[in-house]
Design an enzyme around this catalytic site. Structure first.
Site, PDB file in Angstrom:
ATOM      1  N   LYS A   1      28.989  20.361 -31.399  1.00  0.00           N
ATOM      2  CA  LYS A   1      28.596  21.660 -30.832  1.00  0.00           C
ATOM      3  C   LYS A   1      29.824  22.318 -30.228  1.00  0.00           C
ATOM      4  O   LYS A   1      30.280  21.945 -29.148  1.00  0.00           O
ATOM      5  CB  LYS A   1      27.512  21.532 -29.765  1.00  0.00           C
ATOM      6  CG  LYS A   1      26.847  22.899 -29.583  1.00  0.00           C
ATOM      7  CD  LYS A   1      26.245  23.173 -28.246  1.00  0.00           C
ATOM      8  CE  LYS A   1      27.174  23.550 -27.148  1.00  0.00           C
ATOM      9  NZ  LYS A   1      27.873  24.838 -27.321  1.00  0.00           N
TER      10      LYS A   1
ATOM     11  N   GLU B   1      36.101  14.342 -20.722  1.00  0.00           N
ATOM     12  CA  GLU B   1      37.394  14.922 -20.337  1.00  0.00           C
ATOM     13  C   GLU B   1      37.076  16.225 -19.624  1.00  0.00           C
ATOM     14  O   GLU B   1      36.591  17.176 -20.234  1.00  0.00           O
ATOM     15  CB  GLU B   1      38.261  15.145 -21.580  1.00  0.00           C
ATOM     16  CG  GLU B   1      38.613  13.825 -22.256  1.00  0.00           C
ATOM     17  CD  GLU B   1      39.425  13.958 -23.545  1.00  0.00           C
ATOM     18  OE1 GLU B   1      39.693  15.083 -23.987  1.00  0.00           O
ATOM     19  OE2 GLU B   1      39.774  12.910 -24.107  1.00  0.00           O
TER      20      GLU B   1
ATOM     21  N   CYS C   1      43.473  22.484 -19.854  1.00  0.00           N
ATOM     22  CA  CYS C   1      43.020  21.655 -18.735  1.00  0.00           C
ATOM     23  C   CYS C   1      44.204  21.022 -17.996  1.00  0.00           C
ATOM     24  O   CYS C   1      44.087  20.661 -16.839  1.00  0.00           O
ATOM     25  CB  CYS C   1      42.082  20.585 -19.233  1.00  0.00           C
ATOM     26  SG  CYS C   1      42.844  19.583 -20.517  1.00  0.00           S
TER      27      CYS C   1
ATOM     28  N   GLU D   1      39.511  24.625  -9.384  1.00  0.00           N
ATOM     29  CA  GLU D   1      40.132  24.938 -10.676  1.00  0.00           C
ATOM     30  C   GLU D   1      39.867  26.403 -11.016  1.00  0.00           C
ATOM     31  O   GLU D   1      38.723  26.855 -11.033  1.00  0.00           O
ATOM     32  CB  GLU D   1      39.541  24.045 -11.779  1.00  0.00           C
ATOM     33  CG  GLU D   1      40.185  24.302 -13.121  1.00  0.00           C
ATOM     34  CD  GLU D   1      39.520  23.531 -14.275  1.00  0.00           C
ATOM     35  OE1 GLU D   1      38.284  23.585 -14.390  1.00  0.00           O
ATOM     36  OE2 GLU D   1      40.251  22.892 -15.050  1.00  0.00           O
TER      37      GLU D   1
HETATM   38  N1  LIG Z   1      40.144  17.110 -19.478  1.00  0.00           N
HETATM   39  C1  LIG Z   1      40.296  17.708 -20.650  1.00  0.00           C
HETATM   40  O1  LIG Z   1      40.801  17.113 -21.606  1.00  0.00           O
HETATM   41  C2  LIG Z   1      39.852  19.131 -20.831  1.00  0.00           C
HETATM   42  C3  LIG Z   1      40.248  19.799 -21.981  1.00  0.00           C
HETATM   43  C4  LIG Z   1      39.874  21.127 -22.142  1.00  0.00           C
HETATM   44  C5  LIG Z   1      39.099  21.773 -21.187  1.00  0.00           C
HETATM   45  N2  LIG Z   1      38.734  21.113 -20.085  1.00  0.00           N
HETATM   46  C6  LIG Z   1      37.937  21.800 -19.059  1.00  0.00           C
HETATM   47  O2  LIG Z   1      36.972  22.638 -19.691  1.00  0.00           O
HETATM   48  C7  LIG Z   1      36.693  23.772 -18.883  1.00  0.00           C
HETATM   49  C8  LIG Z   1      36.757  25.025 -19.716  1.00  0.00           C
HETATM   50  O3  LIG Z   1      35.910  24.917 -20.805  1.00  0.00           O
HETATM   51  P1  LIG Z   1      34.425  25.535 -20.850  1.00  0.00           P
HETATM   52  O4  LIG Z   1      34.325  26.685 -19.911  1.00  0.00           O
HETATM   53  O5  LIG Z   1      34.073  25.738 -22.290  1.00  0.00           O
HETATM   54  O6  LIG Z   1      33.557  24.351 -20.261  1.00  0.00           O
HETATM   55  P2  LIG Z   1      31.974  24.286 -20.140  1.00  0.00           P
HETATM   56  O7  LIG Z   1      31.685  23.029 -19.434  1.00  0.00           O
HETATM   57  O8  LIG Z   1      31.422  25.559 -19.627  1.00  0.00           O
HETATM   58  O9  LIG Z   1      31.475  24.207 -21.654  1.00  0.00           O
HETATM   59  C9  LIG Z   1      31.895  23.183 -22.529  1.00  0.00           C
HETATM   60  C10 LIG Z   1      30.828  22.944 -23.566  1.00  0.00           C
HETATM   61  O10 LIG Z   1      29.677  22.412 -22.949  1.00  0.00           O
HETATM   62  C11 LIG Z   1      28.526  23.147 -23.343  1.00  0.00           C
HETATM   63  N3  LIG Z   1      27.562  23.060 -22.238  1.00  0.00           N
HETATM   64  C12 LIG Z   1      27.534  23.795 -21.097  1.00  0.00           C
HETATM   65  N4  LIG Z   1      26.507  23.380 -20.303  1.00  0.00           N
HETATM   66  C13 LIG Z   1      25.888  22.365 -20.960  1.00  0.00           C
HETATM   67  C14 LIG Z   1      24.766  21.538 -20.653  1.00  0.00           C
HETATM   68  N5  LIG Z   1      24.087  21.658 -19.510  1.00  0.00           N
HETATM   69  N6  LIG Z   1      24.412  20.594 -21.554  1.00  0.00           N
HETATM   70  C15 LIG Z   1      25.098  20.443 -22.710  1.00  0.00           C
HETATM   71  N7  LIG Z   1      26.162  21.211 -23.054  1.00  0.00           N
HETATM   72  C16 LIG Z   1      26.553  22.155 -22.191  1.00  0.00           C
HETATM   73  C17 LIG Z   1      29.072  24.529 -23.640  1.00  0.00           C
HETATM   74  O11 LIG Z   1      28.194  25.254 -24.441  1.00  0.00           O
HETATM   75  C18 LIG Z   1      30.389  24.190 -24.316  1.00  0.00           C
HETATM   76  O12 LIG Z   1      30.197  23.842 -25.669  1.00  0.00           O
HETATM   77  C19 LIG Z   1      37.719  23.706 -17.774  1.00  0.00           C
HETATM   78  O13 LIG Z   1      37.115  23.148 -16.637  1.00  0.00           O
HETATM   79  C20 LIG Z   1      38.770  22.753 -18.313  1.00  0.00           C
HETATM   80  O14 LIG Z   1      39.548  22.107 -17.336  1.00  0.00           O
HETATM   81  C21 LIG Z   1      39.082  19.800 -19.883  1.00  0.00           C
HETATM   82  O1  LIG Z   2      42.711  21.725 -22.343  1.00  0.00           O
HETATM   83  C1  LIG Z   2      42.910  20.542 -22.441  1.00  0.00           C
HETATM   84  C2  LIG Z   2      43.771  19.985 -23.407  1.00  0.00           C
HETATM   85  C3  LIG Z   2      43.589  18.738 -23.842  1.00  0.00           C
HETATM   86  C4  LIG Z   2      44.457  18.243 -24.846  1.00  0.00           C
HETATM   87  C5  LIG Z   2      44.184  17.158 -25.578  1.00  0.00           C
HETATM   88  O2  LIG Z   2      43.052  16.518 -25.525  1.00  0.00           O
HETATM   89  C6  LIG Z   2      45.138  16.646 -26.525  1.00  0.00           C
HETATM   90  O3  LIG Z   2      46.264  17.147 -26.632  1.00  0.00           O
HETATM   91  O4  LIG Z   2      44.750  15.698 -27.205  1.00  0.00           O
END
Ligand SMILES: NC(=O)c1ccc[n+]([C@@H]2O[C@H](COP(=O)([O-])OP(=O)(O)OC[C@H]3O[C@@H](n4cnc5c(N)ncnc54)[C@H](O)[C@@H]3O)[C@@H](O)[C@H]2O)c1
Ligand SMILES: O=C/C=C/C=C(\O)C(=O)O
Length: 485
Positions: free
Chosen positions: A177, A253, A287, A389
């Site tokens: 998804k 993550e 992230c 964040e």
């Molecule tokens: N640690 C990492 O590797 C990493 C990498 C990339 C992004 N991020 C984090 O992601 C965030 C930004 O991304 P975002 O805004 O798309 O995140 P988000 O949590 O809003 O959404 C991520 C995904 O989860 C789905 N989702 C949302 N609520 C849900 C629920 N209740 N049940 C199931 N699925 C659900 C969304 O539709 C989307 O596909 C930031 O906090 C960023 O730090 C972390």
């Molecule tokens: O926004 C977060 C980025 C994550 C990056 C990776 O998971 C990667 O480089 O494998």
């Protein structure tokens, strides 16, 4: 791109009665419509995935599966320009970034896990027994079954394939998804899966939102055996609750509030260059981006001036324009969130070194979601903008006087994804890195990735590690077999 993006289950393309719009963040125009998966579509994907696990896909040997995953990578490379155009239309990220990072990593993710699964060892232990004959223990690995992969919008193809590839390499069937903000490259990936002959049901795709939509339908479906998720920490909490009823394995993550610690003995120019990347890459929507910068006092003023110059030299604009460094934020909603932090910083007493608002272009980009690269100083570590964040092109810079102080302040956070340390004294670099509470620490670099290394966060930044063999450990489970000899 097609005018309507559809769901994909068991090799069939599925259109439901409901659609939502995919918006181009450069100017707010519609890229295409997307068919939102309903409960019946999610159920169909889960059933197709189950049939794949129990059928051709599940019975396939590692070598054959690996060969197919290499074909996926080959085909992604052959359709590189389609993936590039789709990723750019969804995100507005610069052509140069998408071309060098996002799309190549999509293919690379399939290659590395296709290769690793063929070299993945099982454990074996000989033991003694009272009768002297002994016993032999060995483990075999099985896939988890049907795995839900839920991905965010910031590096859409990279982060989706980072989980889809090892899950499939380990023999699971996947239901992906993508974020509702970035559905296009995931849809191309489904086309590629079909084009190279991945067995029906091994890869499925559902589009939609989180709560009350495809995301929640998937995480609460009893036929899903495991959930792997990248996104916000708050969403992680919701998914963990959904997974709790059936104690499903999860790999998370999540968010970050990543620090950089800059010592006076750093290579100054390289550090400024590295920090400009760490703060502003992808408009701060990685992230691992740095939002808290701690600089040793003797070079504090000089560093602030130098990073300000870098921020002001960044070219904001359309992805395809030559020389563009930074695109817009992903959506109007996210722009409003980032701008609310810009206002909050001023209310909290920050000195705005640069930025703090939105740029004016005098053309259709003014309907897009751009914000200015922004730097603050003057706040204490308890300010909300230094603790929460933001996920935009922004950092706060604070001076420090001792190594101990820098370590304590870097660790004073609910998050623990990554950190960077900048010094030419590598003994100190190691000493400090060892004490940073984060899953990833870079010394004199940022986001330098070897895909074999453990990747993930501590505290609110995640659960578990992926990368290399760590991914395969999550996406499969050992069973120990003990033979009495
Ligand atoms: N640690 C990492 O590797 C990493 C990498 C990339 C992004 N991020 C984090 O992601 C965030 C930004 O991304 P975002 O805004 O798309 O995140 P988000 O949590 O809003 O959404 C991520 C995904 O989860 C789905 N989702 C949302 N609520 C849900 C629920 N209740 N049940 C199931 N699925 C659900 C969304 O539709 C989307 O596909 C930031 O906090 C960023 O730090 C972390
Ligand atoms: O926004 C977060 C980025 C994550 C990056 C990776 O998971 C990667 O480089 O494998």
């Amino acid at each position: 791109m097609a005018a309507l993006l559809r769901n994909f289950a068991g090799n069939s393309w599925i259109e439901t009665g409901r659609t939502f719009a995919n918006v181009n963040p450069v100017n707010g125009t519609k890229v295409c419509d997307v068919s939102e998966a309903d409960a019946a579509t999610v159920a169909r994907a889960v059933a197709a995935a189950r049939r794949a696990v129990e059928g051709d896909w599940g019975r396939m040997g590692d070598a054959e599966r690996a060969a197919l995953l290499h074909k996926v990578a080959d085909r992604m490379e052959a359709r590189f320009d389609d993936f590039l155009a789709a990723e750019i239309a969804d995100t507005g990220k610069s052509h140069s970034q998408a071309r060098t990072i996002d799309i190549p990593r999509g293919a690379a993710n399939f290659r590395i896990f296709a290769d690793l699964i063929r070299a993945y060892p099982n454990e074996s232990y000989e033991m003694t027994t009272p009768d002297g004959a002994g016993a032999l223990n060995y483990s075999v690995r099985r896939p988890l079954g049907v795995v839900a992969v839920i991905a965010p919008w910031n590096l859409p193809l990279l982060l989706l394939t980072w989980k889809v590839a090892p899950a499939m390499a380990a023999g699971n069937a996947v239901i992906a998804k993508p974020s509702e903000e970035t559905p296009s490259t995931a849809t191309l990936l489904a086309e590629v899966m079909q084009e190279v002959g991945i067995p029906a049901g091994a890869f499925n795709l559902v589009h939609g939102f989180g709560p009350g939509s495809a995301g929640e339908l998937l995480t609460t479906h009893p036929g899903v055996d495991a959930i792997t998720f990248t996104g916000e920490s708050r969403t992680g909490t919701a998914i963990m609750k959904a997974a709790a009823d059936r104690v499903k394995p999860i790999s998370f993550e999540l968010g970050g509030k990543n620090p950089a610690v800059i010592f006076a003995d750093c290579d100054f120019d390289a550090t400024v260059e590295g920090m400009a990347r760490a703060v502003f890459t992808n408009c701060g929507q990685v992230c691992m981006c740095t939002e808290r910068v701690y600089v040793e006092r003797p070079i504090f003023d000089r560093f602030v001036r130098a990073l300000k110059e870098k921020a002001e030299a960044l070219v904001l604009g359309r992805p395809e324009d030559a020389g563009v460094d930074t695109g817009p934020l992903i959506s109007a909603g996210h722009r409003d969130k980032v701008l609310s932090y810009f206002r909050l910083a001023v209310e909290e007493g920050a000195t705005v070194v640069t930025g703090g608002g939105t740029p004016r272009f005098g053309d259709d980009r003014d309907d897009g979601f751009f914000v200015q690269p922004t730097i603050w100083t003057g706040l204490g570590d308890d300010a909300r903008v230094c603790r929460e964040e933001i996920f935009g092109p922004v950092c706060h810079i604070a001076p420090f006087d001792s190594e101990e102080e820098a370590i304590a302040r870097a660790n004073d956070t609910d998050y623990g994804l990554c950190a960077s340390i900048w010094t030419q004294n590598l003994s100190r670099g190691h000493r400090v890195a060892r004490r940073i509470e984060a899953g990833l620490v870079w010394i004199n670099s940022w986001y330098l990735r070897d895909l074999r290394t453990p990747f993930g966060g501590v505290k609110l930044s995640g659960i578990g590690r992926e990368g290399g063999v760590h991914s395969l450990n999550f996406y499969s489970e050992p069973s120990n077999i003990c033979i009495k000899l």
